[in-house]
Every structure is written in structure tokens, then in C-alpha cells.
Design a protein around this motif. Sequence first.
Motif, PDB file in Angstrom:
ATOM      1  N   SER A 261       0.845  -1.182   0.000  1.00  0.00           N
ATOM      2  CA  SER A 261       0.000   0.000   0.000  1.00  0.00           C
ATOM      3  C   SER A 261       0.889   1.243   0.000  1.00  0.00           C
ATOM      4  N   ALA A 262       0.439   2.280  -0.720  1.00  0.00           N
ATOM      5  CA  ALA A 262       1.251   3.484  -0.874  1.00  0.00           C
ATOM      6  C   ALA A 262       1.543   4.098   0.477  1.00  0.00           C
ATOM      7  N   GLY A 263       2.771   4.577   0.660  1.00  0.00           N
ATOM      8  CA  GLY A 263       3.129   5.268   1.892  1.00  0.00           C
ATOM      9  C   GLY A 263       3.802   4.393   2.921  1.00  0.00           C
ATOM     10  N   MET A 264       3.542   3.061   2.879  1.00  0.00           N
ATOM     11  CA  MET A 264       4.141   2.180   3.876  1.00  0.00           C
ATOM     12  C   MET A 264       5.342   1.454   3.276  1.00  0.00           C
ATOM     13  N   ILE A 265       6.362   1.248   4.106  1.00  0.00           N
ATOM     14  CA  ILE A 265       7.519   0.468   3.675  1.00  0.00           C
ATOM     15  C   ILE A 265       7.433  -0.901   4.341  1.00  0.00           C
TER      16      ILE A 265
END
Lengths: 137, 277
Positions: free
Chosen positions: A46-50
Motif C-alpha cells: 500500500s502506498a506510503g508504507m515500507i
Amino acid sequence: MQEQVVRGDLHAPINSQERYPMSMSFVRLISRLLVVCLIGLPFQASAGMIGTDQAVSATQAQAARAIVLSQISRADVAGQLQSLGLTPQAAADRVAALTDVEVAKLAGQIDSLPAGANGSGLLVLILIGVLIWWLVK
Amino acid sequence: MELTQVPFHRQDDFLCGPASLAMVFNAAGISSATVESLTPMVYLPGRQGSLQAEMLGATRRVGLVAYPLAPRLEDVLREVAAGTPVVVLLNLALKLIPVWHYAVIVGYDLEKREVIVRSAKRERDEWSFSFLEYFWQESGYWSMLALPPGRLPATAREPDVVTAVAALEQAGRLAEAREAYRALLARWPESLIGLIGLGNVEYALKDLAAAEQAFRRASEAHPQSAIAFNNRAHVLAILGRLADAEAVARTAVSLGGPSLPETRKTLEAILAQRKQP
């Protein structure tokens, strides 16, 4: 000509054998593509999470190397598993349960890595092994 | 010392992989595991056997932690003493013409220098230590455990445990991974990968407050970890705490490192969100 082909299919003539490899390679291509799609899906972060895998690779050089090539290697390993008798879905499910490091180890080596089996037909070889152990111990 | 409660699954033909896993899975509480149910998960028809990586993968797919042990008999015995049966990979024949075989060690006798083994069609064999080590050496003394997610190996090393639990998370068993992260954090409260992993799993399971807490713990214990700050900033933004999110994201960017492209994106997304009326 057309009639001959139609009749030919019904009676399984020589030319059906010629067509067979082409359709097989087409099926293989499609199933390889399917495997790539099946593999790609669970790995969309998901965008934003590493992801945790990146945190692992920050501490382990081996994991860092493996993560770079992971998508390609996964498709490669899944394709090899398929050629060894698994369905595309089974191959994708199995590859999804492996780490990047494990996939990197398998890539290109599935034919030579140990596969635990011990078939009963190999009893003679095993007896030789036991005999050697008896002699060297 | 013998784990008599470990059930026996008889192996037919080439199925020592599924049979060995069925025994250790049953011992770990997966009572439904049988040779038949595990064969499609681990047996490779074209090789007439089961690969080591897939033994680990199948373990994760049933929600257990797959833990390869250090290559030492002592470690195997310590795990058995702690109540966990151990799968070992043996070469029963020659180096050039190998016959690979999985067996399960369920006990030992230090005085007689013997291990107690469930193998192939035999429910209980006694092998001397030297017999085991001779056939075990060519696999690089390979062995593995299948553990319930709340339990740590007796011989646990932090880097190996976090790798094993992160693999369970990657395999998609999130609830079990959460339990396993909590167990490893009880032992190593400041484990960076443990805290980031727990935060990521809580986030995936949609418990944002718990995710934020895990990433905060990670960023406090590891003020150099850009990943900890980045993920915390992202969660804070979703929780609507945009001012906090921006400050944390700025710290993430200031730390640089290989995740700089991601941390910059996170900061930009938060700034864009703050501009909206």
C-alpha cells in the motif's frame, strides 16, 4: 483442403502431430503469463508504507541482493515448478510462501537441489551408504 | 528424553517430506495435518521429492513459524529437550548419487549417545550420534522446526527469529505473524524489525492505533530508522493527525538512506493533504 483438415482432425492424421508442439508452446506461454499475474498480485504494497522485507534487507546483505531481483526470480521459479508438474495456481501459491532469499537460492537450481524422498526402489544405494558408514566409523 | 506424544505418519513411496511435516505440525497443534493434505503443498512430482525451501514454505502456509536451526547436533537436542521435534535432512547414499531423506528426531539418550527417530515406515528407531552425523553431514547438517506462533525456539537468535517471522508475514498469515512478533518482542523489546513488522501487520489488520504505537516504539528505540518514521507518519496522516504526521515525515526524509524515495513521497502526500481545505 479444408475438408481434409476437418476430416484429418477426426481421424487424427499426421498433421495433428505437427500442430501439437505449437499449441503446447502457446499454452505454456499463457500459463507463464498467468503465473506472473498470480505472483504480482499479493505483493502490491500500500502506498506510503515500507514493508518489513525492506527492513530485513537493511540489516542483511543477502536479503538486500535477493529483494532486487525478487519479482523476476519468483516468476522464474514458479515457471520451473510448473514444468515439474504443478498447476499455475499451485506454483504461484507455493512461491508466495517463500522469502526472497529462498527464491533466489531456488532460481535455476530446482533440478539440482536436494529433494527429500527416499523411494523404496533406491534401497540398494541406501544399503551401500550404510555399508560405507559401517566401514569408516 | 523422548517426546512420545509426537504422532507417527507412515511414509509411502517418495512422501517423507509430507510425512515428516505432518508429524511436526501435529505436535505444534495443527491436528488436521496428514500426509494426504500436505502432499499438494510440498511434494514436487518432477523431482519425486520435497525441496527444503518448500518444507519451510508449507510450514508458513499452515500458520506456523518455520525456523531452520544452526547446523549443530547440540542445538537439535536442546530443541527436543524443550519439547519440539526436529526435522532433519539426510543423504542416505553416496555424495555423487544422493538419496535425500527427511526424518523427525523426537528424543535422545545422552548416556547411550543415541537419538530417537521417526523415519519412513518405522515409528521408532534408535540411531547412534555418529550414525546420524554421518548421513546428516552432506545436507550441511540442515534441520528445521515448525513452531506455534507464540513460541520461540529454545536456541533462538534474534536475527534468525525476526527473519522467520517476517517470512510468515510475507506468506500472508497476518494474525499468526502478529502473535509471533509479540512473542519475539517480549524477549527482545527493542527489536527494530520486530517493531516495524508488528506495526505493518497491525496496519494490514486495520488496527491503526496499535500500528502507530508500534512504529512510535520503533522510532524511539531506533532514532536512525527512516522506515520507522516513514511508516509512523503515514499512519498518523490516516488518523487525521496531520501536523504530527508532517513533523515525523520530515524526520524520515532528513535521515536519508536507501528509502529516501519512499520517505519523500510520504512527505509530499502529507503536505498535499494539509493544503486541502
